[in-house]
Design an enzyme around this catalytic site. Structure first.
Site, PDB file in Angstrom:
ATOM      1  N   ASP A 160       0.834  -1.202   0.000  1.00  0.00           N
ATOM      2  CA  ASP A 160       0.000   0.000   0.000  1.00  0.00           C
ATOM      3  C   ASP A 160       0.872   1.257   0.000  1.00  0.00           C
ATOM      4  O   ASP A 160       1.986   1.241   0.521  1.00  0.00           O
ATOM      5  CB  ASP A 160      -0.896  -0.031   1.253  1.00  0.00           C
ATOM      6  CG  ASP A 160      -2.101   0.880   1.120  1.00  0.00           C
ATOM      7  OD1 ASP A 160      -2.299   1.474   0.033  1.00  0.00           O
ATOM      8  OD2 ASP A 160      -2.852   1.001   2.104  1.00  0.00           O
ATOM      9  N   HIS A 191       3.003   3.112  -8.858  1.00  0.00           N
ATOM     10  CA  HIS A 191       2.879   1.670  -9.135  1.00  0.00           C
ATOM     11  C   HIS A 191       4.129   1.173  -9.861  1.00  0.00           C
ATOM     12  O   HIS A 191       4.644   0.102  -9.565  1.00  0.00           O
ATOM     13  CB  HIS A 191       1.637   1.381  -9.984  1.00  0.00           C
ATOM     14  CG  HIS A 191       0.352   1.777  -9.312  1.00  0.00           C
ATOM     15  ND1 HIS A 191       0.085   1.470  -8.000  1.00  0.00           N
ATOM     16  CD2 HIS A 191      -0.740   2.456  -9.758  1.00  0.00           C
ATOM     17  CE1 HIS A 191      -1.108   1.937  -7.668  1.00  0.00           C
ATOM     18  NE2 HIS A 191      -1.629   2.545  -8.714  1.00  0.00           N
ATOM     19  N   LEU A 221      11.181 -20.412  -3.852  1.00  0.00           N
ATOM     20  CA  LEU A 221      10.032 -19.641  -3.361  1.00  0.00           C
ATOM     21  C   LEU A 221       8.816 -19.799  -4.286  1.00  0.00           C
ATOM     22  O   LEU A 221       8.961 -19.811  -5.508  1.00  0.00           O
ATOM     23  CB  LEU A 221      10.440 -18.154  -3.327  1.00  0.00           C
ATOM     24  CG  LEU A 221       9.328 -17.147  -3.027  1.00  0.00           C
ATOM     25  CD1 LEU A 221       8.940 -17.190  -1.553  1.00  0.00           C
ATOM     26  CD2 LEU A 221       9.774 -15.726  -3.396  1.00  0.00           C
TER      27      LEU A 221
END
Ligand code: FPP
Length: 248
Positions: free
Chosen positions: A21, A38, A132
């Protein structure tokens, strides 16, 4: 010296979930349009993924686009979708180099075709990677996920594949988008907001929550290490007393 030296590698969270955020506010602080935030958020995505891969964290889930985000101005939604496609394409070598497997949760079929295609291709290409698992929550919301799970359970009951007595917590988990992954032990939200915003509501039941004022584009590896160190300093009791937990 890096904070990573203070991390106990034997007590890493297996699964970290993040609400990224503050991109919009970061852009505003730099006198730019929201999309600039972004775009700069992508380097934080790379940093968090690399740091998790290097440490040996097994699962990282990132809230990239919520069901509610469709309400944003059309040009921002379009730009986010473009960015997503471009990022997945550009990051493929990094994913392969770091042995990262890409997965997605959410209502993927309602995303623009280009986005779906890019995603499906990247998931396919990385499916044998064993390091991962990077899970993108895309067009995701927990209430949507739970509603879908309830519909599927009801359908399986009405076709006699299931009986109401079969409904257990594990069964419900197996009907969720996250059925292949363990629940996150640590949930991080950046930018000072202290809410779950419809994120993994079932799965975060026992998670430690970590909130930081740092805006997402500024969330680098050291910030992730801080969150993990904080997590490791907490006592996880799962409803038990401190004495019970500390029995040797
Ligand atoms: C929240 O900041 C961020 C988003 C809704 C999008 C996150 C997307 C990226 C970081 C880019 C691509 C991601 C991937 C995984 C490839 P905000 O816009 O709500 O910020 P604000 O609260 O300051 O307005």
């Amino acid at each position: 010296m890096s904070l990573s030296d203070q991390i106990n590698k034997k007590r890493l969270p297996t699964h970290i979930a993040i609400i990224m955020d503050g991109n919009g506010r970061w852009a505003q602080l730099h006198g730019e349009q929201r999309i600039f935030g972004h775009q700069n958020g992508v380097s934080a995505v790379r940093a968090a993924s690399e740091a998790c891969a290097e440490l040996g964290v097994k699962f990282l889930t990132l809230y990239a686009f919520s069901t509610e985000n469709w309400a944003r101005p059309k040009h921002e939604v379009d730009a986010l979708m473009e960015l997503l496609v471009a990022t997945i394409r550009n990051e493929m070598p990094t994913l392969m180099k770091n042995n990262i497997q890409l997965r997605a949760i959410g209502d993927i079929h309602s995303l623009p075709d280009k986005c779906q295609l890019e995603l499906v291709e990247a998931i396919e290409e990385t499916k044998t990677n064993t390091g991962l698992t990077l899970i993108l929550a895309l067009n995701y919301s927990a209430r949507w996920e739970l509603t879908e799970a309830m519909k599927k359970i009801a359908a399986d009951i009405s076709s006699s594949l299931l009986a109401p007595i079969d409904i257990t917590e594990d069964l419900i988990s197996s009907y969720l988008e996250t059925s292949d992954f363990p629940d996150p032990e640590l949930m991080i939200r950046t930018s000072g907001e202290q809410r779950l915003s419809n994120y993994l509501l079932w799965q975060l039941a026992y998670a430690e929550l970590y909130f930081t004022p740092v805006l997402w584009p500024d969330f680098d590896k050291e910030e992730l290490y801080k969150a993990i160190i904080d997590f490791q300093g907490r006592e996880r009791r799962f409803g038990k007393t401190s004495e019970q937990v500390n029995v040797k």
